[in-house]
Motif scaffolding. Structure first.
Motif, PDB file in Angstrom:
ATOM      1  N   ASP A 115     -14.505  -0.735  12.286  1.00 11.01           N
ATOM      2  CA  ASP A 115     -13.047  -0.669  12.435  1.00 11.01           C
ATOM      3  C   ASP A 115     -12.429  -2.067  12.442  1.00 11.01           C
ATOM      4  O   ASP A 115     -11.368  -2.287  11.862  1.00 11.01           O
ATOM      5  CB  ASP A 115     -12.656   0.066  13.723  1.00 11.01           C
ATOM      6  N   ARG A 118     -11.503  -3.757   9.132  1.00 11.20           N
ATOM      7  CA  ARG A 118     -10.312  -3.344   8.388  1.00 11.20           C
ATOM      8  C   ARG A 118      -9.314  -4.481   8.255  1.00 11.20           C
ATOM      9  O   ARG A 118      -8.480  -4.486   7.363  1.00 11.20           O
ATOM     10  CB  ARG A 118      -9.636  -2.151   9.069  1.00 11.20           C
ATOM     11  N   GLU A 119      -9.425  -5.441   9.147  1.00  9.74           N
ATOM     12  CA  GLU A 119      -8.528  -6.598   9.128  1.00  9.74           C
ATOM     13  C   GLU A 119      -8.910  -7.600   8.035  1.00  9.74           C
ATOM     14  O   GLU A 119      -8.168  -8.523   7.758  1.00  9.74           O
ATOM     15  CB  GLU A 119      -8.553  -7.303  10.484  1.00  9.74           C
ATOM     16  N   THR A 120     -10.081  -7.427   7.432  1.00 12.58           N
ATOM     17  CA  THR A 120     -10.572  -8.358   6.419  1.00 12.58           C
ATOM     18  C   THR A 120      -9.809  -8.175   5.113  1.00 12.58           C
ATOM     19  O   THR A 120      -9.658  -7.066   4.621  1.00 12.58           O
ATOM     20  CB  THR A 120     -12.078  -8.106   6.162  1.00 12.58           C
ATOM     21  N   ASP A 121      -9.336  -9.272   4.563  1.00 12.66           N
ATOM     22  CA  ASP A 121      -8.742  -9.226   3.230  1.00 12.66           C
ATOM     23  C   ASP A 121      -9.883  -9.216   2.233  1.00 12.66           C
ATOM     24  O   ASP A 121     -10.753 -10.074   2.260  1.00 12.66           O
ATOM     25  CB  ASP A 121      -7.864 -10.468   2.987  1.00 12.66           C
ATOM     26  N   ARG A 123     -13.201  -7.462   0.108  1.00 15.07           N
ATOM     27  CA  ARG A 123     -14.427  -6.711   0.370  1.00 15.07           C
ATOM     28  C   ARG A 123     -15.259  -7.409   1.442  1.00 15.07           C
ATOM     29  O   ARG A 123     -15.388  -8.615   1.449  1.00 15.07           O
ATOM     30  CB  ARG A 123     -15.238  -6.633  -0.922  1.00 15.07           C
TER      31      ARG A 123
END
Length: 139
Positions: A115, A118-121, A123
């Motif tokens: 979860d 999800r903050e990752t820009d 892949r």
């Protein structure tokens, strides 16, 4: 691949075996680029990441299932020594009769880390273990 996986043993923290060391670099060129790499602290996961040419942050949340006193033992050994406890563990994901963590707790732990990604820009690439023999549960 390591000895534990090859022999249907509960993980004992061992390194990749020869086949595992040989296969990982072959896959390196087929991986799409990733903005972020996160690696389990387990030995075989760190070795796999290295063989794939990946450098990333270790994440304790991606550690393999804590199998307690079963580490290094085969499924058959545990089934003979603790048939009722093994049956409970295989059928109840909240059960941890081995002194480690339950499959449910491990899934929650790993899920929290996923979860957060999800903050990752872009892949993210994870190098997690797969070490819950006989359960179909992989992390």
């Amino acid at each position: 691949m390591n000895r534990s996986l090859r022999q249907a043993r509960f993980d004992d923290g061992g390194a990749l075996d020869e086949a595992g060391r040989d296969r990982a670099p072959a896959a390196a060129g087929s991986l799409p680029p990733a903005a972020r790499v996160v690696v389990s602290p387990g030995v075989r996961c760190r070795e796999t990441a290295g063989a794939l040419g990946l450098q990333g942050a270790e994440a304790a949340e991606l550690a393999g299932l804590d199998v307690g006193r079963r580490g290094g033992r085969t499924l058959d050994e545990v089934a003979v020594a603790e048939p009722e406890a093994m049956g409970r563990w295989l059928t109840d994901p909240s059960c941890a009769p081995h002194g480690g963590e339950s499959v449910r707790d491990a899934c929650v732990r790993v899920g929290r880390r996923l979860d957060a990604l999800r903050e990752t820009d872009g892949r993210a690439r994870l190098v997690p273990p797969m070490d819950a023999p006989g359960t179909g549960v992989g992390f």
